[in-house]
Design a protein around this motif. Structure first.
Motif, PDB file in Angstrom:
ATOM      1  N   ARG A  90       0.828  -1.220   0.000  1.00  0.00           N
ATOM      2  CA  ARG A  90       0.000   0.000   0.000  1.00  0.00           C
ATOM      3  C   ARG A  90       0.855   1.259   0.000  1.00  0.00           C
ATOM      4  NH1 ARG A  90      -4.428   2.822   2.095  1.00  0.00           N
ATOM      5  NH2 ARG A  90      -5.777   1.023   1.833  1.00  0.00           N
ATOM      6  N   ILE A  91       0.498   2.209  -0.857  1.00  0.00           N
ATOM      7  CA  ILE A  91       1.044   3.564  -0.793  1.00  0.00           C
ATOM      8  C   ILE A  91      -0.028   4.433  -0.151  1.00  0.00           C
ATOM      9  CG2 ILE A  91       1.882   5.544  -2.122  1.00  0.00           C
ATOM     10  CD1 ILE A  91       2.816   3.564  -4.253  1.00  0.00           C
ATOM     11  N   HIS A  92       0.282   4.977   1.004  1.00  0.00           N
ATOM     12  CA  HIS A  92      -0.730   5.737   1.741  1.00  0.00           C
ATOM     13  C   HIS A  92      -0.993   7.087   1.079  1.00  0.00           C
ATOM     14  CE1 HIS A  92      -1.053   3.343   5.629  1.00  0.00           C
ATOM     15  NE2 HIS A  92      -0.289   2.634   4.819  1.00  0.00           N
ATOM     16  N   SER A  93      -2.190   7.610   1.318  1.00  0.00           N
ATOM     17  CA  SER A  93      -2.623   8.881   0.726  1.00  0.00           C
ATOM     18  C   SER A  93      -2.555   9.972   1.787  1.00  0.00           C
ATOM     19  CB  SER A  93      -4.053   8.747   0.189  1.00  0.00           C
ATOM     20  OG  SER A  93      -4.113   7.756  -0.813  1.00  0.00           O
ATOM     21  N   LEU A  94      -1.567  10.833   1.676  1.00  0.00           N
ATOM     22  CA  LEU A  94      -1.345  11.880   2.672  1.00  0.00           C
ATOM     23  C   LEU A  94      -1.797  13.253   2.190  1.00  0.00           C
ATOM     24  CD1 LEU A  94       2.296  10.872   3.741  1.00  0.00           C
ATOM     25  CD2 LEU A  94       0.111   9.934   4.541  1.00  0.00           C
ATOM     26  N   GLY A  95      -2.152  13.362   0.915  1.00  0.00           N
ATOM     27  CA  GLY A  95      -2.360  14.679   0.333  1.00  0.00           C
ATOM     28  C   GLY A  95      -3.754  15.266   0.459  1.00  0.00           C
ATOM     29  N   SER A  96      -4.758  14.459   0.799  1.00  0.00           N
ATOM     30  CA  SER A  96      -6.134  14.889   0.964  1.00  0.00           C
ATOM     31  C   SER A  96      -6.724  15.469  -0.323  1.00  0.00           C
ATOM     32  CB  SER A  96      -6.260  15.877   2.131  1.00  0.00           C
ATOM     33  OG  SER A  96      -7.601  15.922   2.573  1.00  0.00           O
ATOM     34  N   VAL A  97      -7.766  16.317  -0.192  1.00  0.00           N
ATOM     35  CA  VAL A  97      -8.513  16.855  -1.332  1.00  0.00           C
ATOM     36  C   VAL A  97      -8.835  18.319  -1.057  1.00  0.00           C
ATOM     37  CG1 VAL A  97     -10.654  16.696  -2.698  1.00  0.00           C
ATOM     38  CG2 VAL A  97      -9.573  14.614  -1.830  1.00  0.00           C
ATOM     39  N   VAL A  98      -8.823  19.129  -2.120  1.00  0.00           N
ATOM     40  CA  VAL A  98      -9.262  20.522  -2.033  1.00  0.00           C
ATOM     41  C   VAL A  98     -10.369  20.741  -3.060  1.00  0.00           C
ATOM     42  CG1 VAL A  98      -8.625  22.951  -2.302  1.00  0.00           C
ATOM     43  CG2 VAL A  98      -7.017  21.350  -1.231  1.00  0.00           C
ATOM     44  N   LEU A  99     -11.538  21.169  -2.587  1.00  0.00           N
ATOM     45  CA  LEU A  99     -12.656  21.527  -3.459  1.00  0.00           C
ATOM     46  C   LEU A  99     -12.812  23.044  -3.459  1.00  0.00           C
ATOM     47  CD1 LEU A  99     -15.451  18.972  -2.397  1.00  0.00           C
ATOM     48  CD2 LEU A  99     -13.602  18.642  -4.045  1.00  0.00           C
ATOM     49  N   GLY A 100     -12.939  23.658  -4.635  1.00  0.00           N
ATOM     50  CA  GLY A 100     -13.131  25.093  -4.717  1.00  0.00           C
ATOM     51  C   GLY A 100     -14.543  25.516  -4.353  1.00  0.00           C
ATOM     52  N   ASP A 101     -14.844  26.794  -4.548  1.00  0.00           N
ATOM     53  CA  ASP A 101     -16.175  27.332  -4.275  1.00  0.00           C
ATOM     54  C   ASP A 101     -17.168  26.881  -5.348  1.00  0.00           C
ATOM     55  OD1 ASP A 101     -15.007  28.729  -2.170  1.00  0.00           O
ATOM     56  OD2 ASP A 101     -14.747  30.573  -3.352  1.00  0.00           O
ATOM     57  N   HIS A 102     -18.429  26.763  -4.958  1.00  0.00           N
ATOM     58  CA  HIS A 102     -19.532  26.462  -5.874  1.00  0.00           C
ATOM     59  C   HIS A 102     -19.343  25.129  -6.608  1.00  0.00           C
ATOM     60  CE1 HIS A 102     -21.408  30.410  -5.342  1.00  0.00           C
ATOM     61  NE2 HIS A 102     -20.188  30.914  -5.385  1.00  0.00           N
ATOM     62  N   VAL A 103     -18.616  24.213  -6.017  1.00  0.00           N
ATOM     63  CA  VAL A 103     -18.507  22.858  -6.569  1.00  0.00           C
ATOM     64  C   VAL A 103     -19.749  22.067  -6.174  1.00  0.00           C
ATOM     65  CG1 VAL A 103     -17.244  20.669  -6.364  1.00  0.00           C
ATOM     66  CG2 VAL A 103     -15.993  22.820  -6.649  1.00  0.00           C
ATOM     67  N   GLU A 104     -20.260  21.244  -7.088  1.00  0.00           N
ATOM     68  CA  GLU A 104     -21.350  20.326  -6.771  1.00  0.00           C
ATOM     69  C   GLU A 104     -20.949  18.922  -7.203  1.00  0.00           C
ATOM     70  OE1 GLU A 104     -25.293  21.464  -7.791  1.00  0.00           O
ATOM     71  OE2 GLU A 104     -24.886  23.618  -7.605  1.00  0.00           O
ATOM     72  N   ILE A 105     -21.244  17.943  -6.351  1.00  0.00           N
ATOM     73  CA  ILE A 105     -20.877  16.558  -6.629  1.00  0.00           C
ATOM     74  C   ILE A 105     -22.096  15.672  -6.399  1.00  0.00           C
ATOM     75  CG2 ILE A 105     -19.342  14.647  -6.022  1.00  0.00           C
ATOM     76  CD1 ILE A 105     -17.229  16.650  -5.269  1.00  0.00           C
ATOM     77  N   GLY A 106     -22.386  14.819  -7.398  1.00  0.00           N
ATOM     78  CA  GLY A 106     -23.596  14.011  -7.394  1.00  0.00           C
ATOM     79  C   GLY A 106     -23.502  12.768  -6.531  1.00  0.00           C
ATOM     80  N   THR A 113     -17.061   9.771  -5.965  1.00  0.00           N
ATOM     81  CA  THR A 113     -15.917   9.741  -5.061  1.00  0.00           C
ATOM     82  C   THR A 113     -14.772  10.571  -5.633  1.00  0.00           C
ATOM     83  OG1 THR A 113     -15.022   7.749  -6.099  1.00  0.00           O
ATOM     84  CG2 THR A 113     -16.510   7.430  -4.253  1.00  0.00           C
ATOM     85  N   VAL A 114     -14.082  11.251  -4.737  1.00  0.00           N
ATOM     86  CA  VAL A 114     -12.859  11.970  -5.089  1.00  0.00           C
ATOM     87  C   VAL A 114     -11.784  11.505  -4.110  1.00  0.00           C
ATOM     88  CG1 VAL A 114     -11.741  14.207  -5.377  1.00  0.00           C
ATOM     89  CG2 VAL A 114     -14.182  13.963  -5.893  1.00  0.00           C
ATOM     90  N   ASP A 115     -10.780  10.809  -4.628  1.00  0.00           N
ATOM     91  CA  ASP A 115      -9.766  10.210  -3.769  1.00  0.00           C
ATOM     92  C   ASP A 115      -8.720  11.229  -3.338  1.00  0.00           C
ATOM     93  OD1 ASP A 115     -10.989   7.782  -3.982  1.00  0.00           O
ATOM     94  OD2 ASP A 115      -9.581   6.941  -5.433  1.00  0.00           O
ATOM     95  N   ALA A 116      -8.154  10.996  -2.164  1.00  0.00           N
ATOM     96  CA  ALA A 116      -7.087  11.847  -1.643  1.00  0.00           C
ATOM     97  C   ALA A 116      -5.816  11.686  -2.472  1.00  0.00           C
ATOM     98  CB  ALA A 116      -6.803  11.496  -0.189  1.00  0.00           C
ATOM     99  N   GLY A 117      -5.054  12.756  -2.568  1.00  0.00           N
ATOM    100  CA  GLY A 117      -3.766  12.688  -3.231  1.00  0.00           C
ATOM    101  C   GLY A 117      -2.748  11.929  -2.400  1.00  0.00           C
ATOM    102  N   THR A 118      -1.680  11.525  -3.067  1.00  0.00           N
ATOM    103  CA  THR A 118      -0.643  10.771  -2.360  1.00  0.00           C
ATOM    104  C   THR A 118       0.187  11.691  -1.468  1.00  0.00           C
ATOM    105  OG1 THR A 118      -0.537   9.241  -4.227  1.00  0.00           O
ATOM    106  CG2 THR A 118       1.275   9.148  -2.648  1.00  0.00           C
ATOM    107  N   ILE A 119       0.809  12.699  -2.073  1.00  0.00           N
ATOM    108  CA  ILE A 119       1.581  13.682  -1.310  1.00  0.00           C
ATOM    109  C   ILE A 119       0.932  15.053  -1.422  1.00  0.00           C
ATOM    110  CG2 ILE A 119       3.838  14.777  -1.010  1.00  0.00           C
ATOM    111  CD1 ILE A 119       3.771  11.799  -0.307  1.00  0.00           C
ATOM    112  N   ARG A 120       0.601  15.482  -2.641  1.00  0.00           N
ATOM    113  CA  ARG A 120      -0.125  16.737  -2.839  1.00  0.00           C
ATOM    114  C   ARG A 120      -1.613  16.429  -2.941  1.00  0.00           C
ATOM    115  NH1 ARG A 120      -1.714  16.626  -8.101  1.00  0.00           N
ATOM    116  NH2 ARG A 120      -0.372  15.532  -9.611  1.00  0.00           N
ATOM    117  N   PRO A 121      -2.464  17.447  -2.737  1.00  0.00           N
ATOM    118  CA  PRO A 121      -3.897  17.167  -2.755  1.00  0.00           C
ATOM    119  C   PRO A 121      -4.461  16.967  -4.159  1.00  0.00           C
ATOM    120  CG  PRO A 121      -3.506  19.495  -2.325  1.00  0.00           C
ATOM    121  CD  PRO A 121      -2.165  18.811  -2.293  1.00  0.00           C
TER     122      PRO A 121
END
Length: 360
Positions: free
Chosen positions: A215-231, A235-243
């Motif tokens: 396993r390569i762990h995911s340390l980078g998390s996720v960044v969502l901007g303003d006014h984003v909508e997700i149905g 799923t949006v997976d976390a980044g490995t090192i950067r988001p």
């Protein structure tokens, strides 16, 4: 929500034909419209249904004879689909906040803004920040260190992983998962996937001594901007090192998978069942049609359109309309399809000509 036809026309920037004082309380298709509905008849093909309905008011096509259609009031709009955006916002029933439900579990170190609603059985982790006027429906879980902006709506069952950053006015539909670990594993020796890419499958694969997937762990998390909508169920997976990043204004449909390290630009549309593999980059304003796919580590330029089920396997320059598998420019794809059809017809003719005559 009750509105006069004059108020609706004003919001649409349109003129009222007839009695602007007619009151409506809902929207309806012409065939189902009652006297209290605003019928949506923006094309001539709805004329008969509108005439047969009990509607007193309607949004109609440009040259409609609204009086002959039996209406008391009508509105004409130049761009019907844009009008739908305004109309549905006006007539929707807003979600009403109910404060913090007693069954919610909130870590003492979390920071909750003013007028936040937290529904039944929500869980808020340590150091999470929830912006003002944001609504969390029932059964939402927020991981430690998450930051959520103002005036967001998280529908039932949403799951937000640790350290995710979410902008203002974000809407997440039921069962969205943001910030789960990416699908990232490695074997001690090169796997058949790595070998296949290098050799292009020219030689049969050999079994490797140790096929253990590390396993390569995911340390980078996720960044969502303003006014984003997700149905729902996307799923949006976390980044490995950067988001992993989703740009402001982007809308993602149901059942979409965005892999780790992906960057999606601003004001994009990702339609249902689209899959974007790890570390791909999608430029601003691009639209990915339903069931389309993007291979890992490639870049799609801004203002690109992928037709339904298109599979992009290589970098794509700005402004392209891509179709097919592997995806190619639309005109080339259509020419190829015409050539294949013509070839099939020719083969069929040759078969008929060469078929023995049963009478001989």
């Amino acid at each position: 929500m009750t509105q006069t036809v004059a108020d609706i026309a004003r919001a649409l920037g349109a003129d009222v034909l007839g009695d602007g004082g007619v009151v409506v309380s809902g929207l309806a298709e012409p065939s189902m419209a009652g006297p209290d509905d605003l019928a949506l008849a923006m094309s001539k093909r709805y004329a008969d249904a509108l005439t047969a309905s009990a509607a007193q008011a309607a949004v109609v096509w440009a040259d409609a004879d609204w009086q002959a259609l039996g209406l008391q009031a009508a509105i004409v709009v130049p761009r019907p689909r844009l009008a739908m955006s305004v109309l549905t916002q006006m007539m929707d029933k807003p979600l009403v906040g109910q404060g913090i439900h007693p069954s919610a579990v909130i870590d003492p170190a979390a920071k909750i803004g003013a007028n936040v609603t937290i529904g039944p059985f929500c869980v808020i982790g340590a150091d999470a920040v929830i912006g003002q006027d944001t609504l969390l429906a029932e059964l939402v879980s927020i991981g430690a260190g998450v930051q959520i902006g103002a005036q967001g709506i998280l529908h039932p069952g949403v799951r937000i992983g640790r350290d995710v950053v979410i902008g203002d006015h974000v809407i997440l539909q039921p069962n969205v998962v943001i910030g789960a670990d990416g699908f990232s594993f490695v074997t001690a020796m090169p796997s058949i996937a790595e070998t296949g890419r290098r050799t292009l499958g020219k030689t049969p694969f050999e079994a490797i001594d140790d096929a253990t997937q590390h396993r390569i762990h995911s340390l980078g998390s996720v960044v969502l901007g303003d006014h984003v909508e997700i149905g729902a169920n996307s799923t949006v997976d976390a980044g490995t090192i950067r988001p992993t990043r989703i740009g402001s204004g982007t809308k993602i449909d149901n059942l979409v998978q965005v892999g780790h390290n992906v960057i999606v630009g601003e004001n994009c549309l990702l339609c249902a069942q689209t899959a974007v593999a790890g570390s791909a980059v999608i430029g601003d304003r691009s639209i990915l049609g339903g069931k389309s796919g993007v291979a890992d580590n490639i870049t799609i330029g801004s203002d690109c359109l992928l037709g339904g089920a298109a599979i992009v396997l290589g970098d794509t320059p700005r402004g392209q309309f891509m179709m097919g598998y592997p995806a190619k420019p639309m005109l080339a794809f259509r020419a190829e399809q015409r050539s294949l059809r013509n070839e099939a017809k020719d083969a069929g003719r040759r078969k008929l000509v060469s078929k023995p005559n049963d009478d001989t």
